[in-house]
Write a protein that holds these residues in place. Structure first.
Motif, short mmCIF file in Angstrom:
data_model
loop_
_atom_site.label_atom_id
_atom_site.label_comp_id
_atom_site.label_asym_id
_atom_site.label_seq_id
_atom_site.Cartn_x
_atom_site.Cartn_y
_atom_site.Cartn_z
N LYS A 1 4.26 34.45 -21.01
CA LYS A 1 5.67 34.09 -21.10
C LYS A 1 6.30 33.84 -19.74
O LYS A 1 7.06 32.89 -19.55
CB LYS A 1 6.44 35.20 -21.82
N PHE A 2 5.97 34.69 -18.75
CA PHE A 2 6.57 34.51 -17.43
C PHE A 2 6.15 33.19 -16.81
O PHE A 2 6.99 32.44 -16.29
CB PHE A 2 6.16 35.67 -16.51
N LYS A 3 4.86 32.89 -16.89
CA LYS A 3 4.38 31.63 -16.33
C LYS A 3 4.96 30.43 -17.07
O LYS A 3 5.25 29.40 -16.47
CB LYS A 3 2.86 31.59 -16.35
N GLN A 4 5.14 30.58 -18.39
CA GLN A 4 5.70 29.47 -19.16
C GLN A 4 7.15 29.23 -18.78
O GLN A 4 7.59 28.09 -18.64
CB GLN A 4 5.59 29.76 -20.66
N ILE A 5 7.92 30.30 -18.60
CA ILE A 5 9.31 30.15 -18.15
C ILE A 5 9.36 29.51 -16.76
O ILE A 5 10.17 28.63 -16.48
CB ILE A 5 10.02 31.52 -18.15
N TYR A 6 8.45 29.96 -15.90
CA TYR A 6 8.37 29.41 -14.54
C TYR A 6 8.02 27.92 -14.58
O TYR A 6 8.62 27.10 -13.86
CB TYR A 6 7.32 30.19 -13.74
N ASN A 7 7.06 27.54 -15.44
CA ASN A 7 6.68 26.13 -15.58
C ASN A 7 7.85 25.28 -16.06
O ASN A 7 8.05 24.15 -15.59
CB ASN A 7 5.50 25.99 -16.55
N ARG A 8 8.61 25.82 -17.00
CA ARG A 8 9.76 25.08 -17.52
C ARG A 8 10.81 24.91 -16.43
O ARG A 8 11.44 23.85 -16.33
CB ARG A 8 10.36 25.80 -18.73
N PHE A 9 11.03 25.95 -15.63
CA PHE A 9 11.97 25.85 -14.53
C PHE A 9 11.54 24.77 -13.54
O PHE A 9 12.34 23.92 -13.14
CB PHE A 9 12.08 27.20 -13.80
N LEU A 10 10.27 24.79 -13.16
CA LEU A 10 9.76 23.77 -12.24
C LEU A 10 9.91 22.37 -12.84
O LEU A 10 10.22 21.41 -12.13
CB LEU A 10 8.29 24.04 -11.91
N LEU B 1 2.42 22.36 -33.44
CA LEU B 1 2.31 21.75 -32.11
C LEU B 1 1.68 22.75 -31.15
O LEU B 1 2.05 23.93 -31.13
CB LEU B 1 3.69 21.30 -31.62
N LEU B 2 0.74 22.26 -30.35
CA LEU B 2 -0.10 23.12 -29.54
C LEU B 2 0.08 22.85 -28.04
O LEU B 2 0.60 21.81 -27.64
CB LEU B 2 -1.57 22.91 -29.91
N TYR B 3 -0.39 23.79 -27.23
CA TYR B 3 -0.41 23.62 -25.78
C TYR B 3 -1.65 22.81 -25.38
O TYR B 3 -2.66 22.82 -26.08
CB TYR B 3 -0.45 24.98 -25.09
N GLN B 4 -1.53 22.15 -24.22
CA GLN B 4 -2.70 21.51 -23.63
C GLN B 4 -3.26 22.40 -22.53
O GLN B 4 -2.48 22.93 -21.71
CB GLN B 4 -2.36 20.15 -23.02
N VAL B 5 -4.56 22.55 -22.49
CA VAL B 5 -5.23 23.23 -21.38
C VAL B 5 -6.02 22.18 -20.59
O VAL B 5 -6.89 21.51 -21.15
CB VAL B 5 -6.18 24.33 -21.87
N GLN B 6 -5.67 22.03 -19.35
CA GLN B 6 -6.32 21.07 -18.47
C GLN B 6 -7.49 21.75 -17.77
O GLN B 6 -7.34 22.83 -17.17
CB GLN B 6 -5.33 20.56 -17.42
N TYR B 7 -8.68 21.15 -17.89
CA TYR B 7 -9.84 21.68 -17.19
C TYR B 7 -10.02 20.90 -15.89
O TYR B 7 -10.28 19.70 -15.89
CB TYR B 7 -11.10 21.55 -18.06
N PRO C 1 5.23 20.14 -19.33
CA PRO C 1 5.75 21.52 -19.28
C PRO C 1 5.00 22.48 -20.18
O PRO C 1 5.12 23.69 -20.04
CB PRO C 1 7.20 21.36 -19.74
N TYR C 2 4.21 21.96 -21.13
CA TYR C 2 3.46 22.81 -22.05
C TYR C 2 1.97 22.75 -21.76
O TYR C 2 1.13 22.73 -22.66
CB TYR C 2 3.73 22.40 -23.49
N GLN C 3 1.63 22.68 -20.49
CA GLN C 3 0.24 22.60 -20.07
C GLN C 3 -0.07 23.70 -19.06
O GLN C 3 0.80 24.10 -18.28
CB GLN C 3 -0.02 21.24 -19.40
N TYR C 4 -1.27 24.20 -19.10
CA TYR C 4 -1.73 25.04 -18.00
C TYR C 4 -3.17 24.67 -17.67
O TYR C 4 -3.85 24.01 -18.46
CB TYR C 4 -1.56 26.52 -18.28
N THR C 5 -3.63 25.09 -16.50
CA THR C 5 -4.91 24.64 -15.96
C THR C 5 -5.88 25.79 -15.82
O THR C 5 -5.50 26.90 -15.42
CB THR C 5 -4.70 23.97 -14.59
N VAL C 6 -7.13 25.53 -16.15
CA VAL C 6 -8.23 26.45 -15.84
C VAL C 6 -9.22 25.71 -14.96
O VAL C 6 -9.36 24.49 -15.06
CB VAL C 6 -8.91 27.00 -17.10
N SER C 7 -9.93 26.45 -14.12
CA SER C 7 -10.77 25.78 -13.13
C SER C 7 -12.23 26.21 -13.14
O SER C 7 -13.03 25.68 -12.38
CB SER C 7 -10.19 26.01 -11.72
N THR C 8 -12.58 27.17 -14.01
CA THR C 8 -13.97 27.62 -14.05
C THR C 8 -14.53 27.47 -15.46
O THR C 8 -13.78 27.42 -16.44
CB THR C 8 -14.09 29.10 -13.62
N GLU C 9 -15.85 27.41 -15.54
CA GLU C 9 -16.51 27.28 -16.84
C GLU C 9 -16.23 28.49 -17.72
O GLU C 9 -16.03 28.35 -18.94
CB GLU C 9 -18.02 27.09 -16.63
#
Length: 292
Positions: free
Chosen positions: A90-99, A283-289, A120-128
């Motif tokens: 939730k905190f990161k999502q609020i922060y993403n929306r603010f940005l 409706l779903l979030y996107q996860v960017q790899y 605004p409804y995306q977050y990133t992962v960087s490892t397998e």
């Protein structure tokens, strides 16, 4: 309950194992010299339009699913874009929306590129290992959701938000307004019920993007008939006009894939407007790899 969500890729990359996600190599007919793993499907076997991948992009994988997959749920995602029922907290999502909103104001004043602001409804992962956790969790959540809400027929990404920029402005700046008007004429002729939602999509600053959807089989069939018959007619007009004889710009060569996003968003908007019953869609979030 059979579920087949195809993960489109045009390269050999890490793709997590899953009972419901299946990798498919798109544009295979143009890259037949690449040795792909046995676990990969190919979009150039059986009934296919693999030869059109240069213009249709991931939609050749979607077409293959339409013609060759008979699961109860069928969908599409990308090797670097995945679905998730959950945000990254939730905190990161609020922060993403603010940005997101602050960024649109800042870049409007400074005229800087709006890099990353559309999602605004995306977050990133960087490892397998992170991606594997995302896929495992999504598989669990998806099966649980359709068991709890058996009437649910459609899953799409939460829309991108382009601030003050409309879809008409963005897509006409890429392709020219002529293409948008051709698509409008095709829909008006063949799918008049969806035309108002295409018009609204063009005027809107929000888009159900990336041609990423999951649908119950019957609805998926209807969606694909709308999408591919519209693109086929649109492309036949372009050929008559000699359009493809003068196309060298790479982004423009992918024009059918771009128009597919508008068609997909219009269909999703049409469905949502006509199916307001609770739990008919999700409706779903996107996860960017993005591996480092």
């Amino acid at each position: 309950m059979n579920i087949s969500i195809l993960v489109c890729t045009h390269k050999i990359t890490y793709l997590p194992q899953s009972k419901i996600l299946f990798p498919i190599f798109v544009g295979r007919s143009r890259n037949n010299n690449i040795n792909i793993p046995k676990s990969y499907l190919s979009d150039n076997v059986k009934d296919n339009i693999s030869d059109l991948n240069g213009s249709y992009c991931e939609l050749t994988g979607l077409y293959w699913a339409w013609k060759n997959v008979d699961s109860d749920f069928v969908g599409l995602c990308h090797y670097r874009r995945y679905f998730s029922f959950r945000s990254n907290g939730k905190f990161k999502q609020i922060y993403n929306r603010f940005l997101h909103y602050f960024g649109h104001i800042y870049y409007a004043v400074t005229s800087q590129p709006k890099v990353g602001l559309y999602y605004p409804y995306q977050y990133t992962v960087s490892t397998e290992s992170e991606l594997t956790k995302v896929v495992d969790r999504f598989e669990h959540d998806f099966i649980e959701w359709i068991n709890d809400y058996p009437d649910c027929e459609l899953f799409a990404l939460k829309p991108v938000d382009k601030g003050m920029m409309s879809n008409y402005f963005q897509f006409s700046s890429i392709s020219g307004s002529h293409h948008l008007e051709l698509i409008r004429k095709v829909i008006a002729s063949d799918f008049p019920d969806i035309l108002p939602y295409y018009n609204k999509t063009l005027l809107s600053n929000k888009l159900f993007y990336a041609n990423m959807i999951i649908m119950k089989r019957e609805l998926f069939q209807s969606y694909c008939r709308f999408l591919f018959s519209s693109l086929e007619k649109y492309n036949s007009i372009l050929l008559q006009e000699g359009y493809y004889l003068n196309t060298e710009e790479k982004s423009i060569s992918r024009i059918s894939g771009y128009m597919g996003e508008l068609l997909t968003s219009s269909f999703v908007s049409y469905y949502i407007a006509n199916n307001q019953t609770e739990r008919k869609y999700k409706l779903l979030y996107q996860v960017q790899y993005a591996p480092k």
